[in-house]
Design an enzyme around this catalytic site. Structure first.
Site, PDB file in Angstrom:
ATOM      1  N   CYS A 220       0.853  -1.187   0.000  1.00 60.77           N
ATOM      2  CA  CYS A 220       0.000   0.000   0.000  1.00 60.77           C
ATOM      3  C   CYS A 220       0.886   1.233   0.000  1.00 60.77           C
ATOM      4  O   CYS A 220       1.668   1.445   0.933  1.00 60.77           O
ATOM      5  CB  CYS A 220      -0.921   0.009   1.213  1.00 60.77           C
ATOM      6  SG  CYS A 220      -1.930   1.508   1.333  1.00 60.77           S
TER       7      CYS A 220
ATOM      8  N   GLY B 124      -2.830   2.172  -6.860  1.00 64.23           N
ATOM      9  CA  GLY B 124      -3.822   2.457  -7.897  1.00 64.23           C
ATOM     10  C   GLY B 124      -3.504   3.732  -8.655  1.00 64.23           C
ATOM     11  O   GLY B 124      -3.702   3.806  -9.882  1.00 64.23           O
TER      12      GLY B 124
ATOM     13  N   CYS C  38      -5.710   5.389  -3.269  1.00 60.97           N
ATOM     14  CA  CYS C  38      -4.940   4.149  -3.350  1.00 60.97           C
ATOM     15  C   CYS C  38      -3.623   4.489  -4.038  1.00 60.97           C
ATOM     16  O   CYS C  38      -3.615   4.905  -5.200  1.00 60.97           O
ATOM     17  CB  CYS C  38      -5.712   3.088  -4.125  1.00 60.97           C
ATOM     18  SG  CYS C  38      -4.777   1.577  -4.419  1.00 60.97           S
TER      19      CYS C  38
ATOM     20  N   GLU D  54     -10.755  -0.978  -4.037  1.00 64.63           N
ATOM     21  CA  GLU D  54      -9.606  -1.765  -3.597  1.00 64.63           C
ATOM     22  C   GLU D  54     -10.016  -3.194  -3.260  1.00 64.63           C
ATOM     23  O   GLU D  54     -11.023  -3.421  -2.584  1.00 64.63           O
ATOM     24  CB  GLU D  54      -8.943  -1.119  -2.379  1.00 64.63           C
ATOM     25  CG  GLU D  54      -8.136   0.118  -2.714  1.00 64.63           C
ATOM     26  CD  GLU D  54      -7.132   0.444  -1.628  1.00 64.63           C
ATOM     27  OE1 GLU D  54      -6.335  -0.455  -1.251  1.00 64.63           O
ATOM     28  OE2 GLU D  54      -7.125   1.600  -1.165  1.00 64.63           O
TER      29      GLU D  54
END
Length: 266
Positions: free
Chosen positions: A74, A211, A208, A199
């Site tokens: 993350c 992302g 994100c 997510e």
């Protein structure tokens, strides 16, 4: 009772526990219970900060989604960990090597008056496998598959809000046997890329990091943008550079404390 710190990066909020001081024996269950926004602390998941078992890294990170599944990486949580480690006195380094399930990530802390308002993360190289996937779904002609250490499917569209209707279904689509993070992105008139994300394991989140990187890379790969992009998500903006010299993706964005507290172990 376990001390915790809640932090967020562009609204992507997690519960952080320093496992060098406090053990969480069942992080999957803790993530499910503590993340509940009505009956728990409320978050997008649980992040465990630990010592690194490898000499090549300074610290380690494990991250568990709202549903208890363990995530590979993350970007927003990585930035928050950099801030946490420096401002809580666990390191005086401004370059930190963080071990994740996606490998070791380099963090560069931007320090101002002993505070860390933002962090740059080397997200390493993107991977393209089955790069363009055609899914037999009405209204979605194709998307770009990008791995940033975890899988992402980026769909360019004029309607990014369809993430609310289609995100859950696409996450579990048969083309993604390990499930997938889903991005709906639109190139704005000013060149910024408006993105909303579903997510894997958490649902819609305010931001994100991986992302944002996947969206920027997909936009550059398809000629929609250059190698430097501003990704505007629900919770804020991230700056992404896909550097030509080493093919690595660099993400820069804010990190913030929310509050400290204690939670009962499940």
């Amino acid at each position: 009772m376990i001390p915790f710190t809640k932090m967020h990066g562009c609204g992507n909020d997690y519960i952080y526990v320093n496992t060098m001081l406090h053990n969480v024996p069942n992080p999957q269950e803790a993530a499910r219970i503590w993340s509940d926004r009505h009956k728990g602390i409320g978050s997008d998941g649980l992040v465990l900060i630990g010592a690194s078992p490898l000499p090549e890294a300074d610290f380690s990170m494990r991250i568990f989604n709202v549903d208890g599944s363990e995530a590979m990486m993350c970007g927003n949580a990585s930035r928050c960990i950099g801030k946490y480690l420096f401002e809580r006195g666990l390191t005086d380094k401004t370059e930190i090597r963080l071990l994740t399930l996606s490998g070791i990530k380099m963090l560069w802390l931007h320090v101002d008056n002993n505070k860390v308002p933002s962090v740059t993360v080397d997200m390493n190289e993107p991977v393209f496998e089955d790069e363009t996937l055609f899914l037999p779904i009405r209204g979605i002609s194709e998307g770009v598959f990008v791995s940033m250490g975890n899988p992402h499917y980026v769909i360019f569209t004029d309607d990014v809000d369809q993430v609310e209707e289609r995100g859950r279904m696409l996450e579990c689509f048969p083309s993604f046997p390990q499930r997938c993070n889903i991005e709906f992105a639109h190139i704005e008139d000013n060149g910024a890329i408006r993105t909303r994300v579903w997510e894997r394991g958490s649902g819609i989140t305010q931001a994100c990091g991986t992302g944002a990187c996947a969206t920027a890379v997909a936009a550059a790969r398809t000629g929609r943008a250059g190698r430097n992009s501003q990704i505007v998500m629900d919770g804020g903006m991230l700056s992404i550079e896909w550097r030509e010299s080493d093919n690595h993706v660099y993400m820069t964005g804010p990190a913030a404390f929310v509050f400290d507290g204690e939670a009962e172990l499940p």
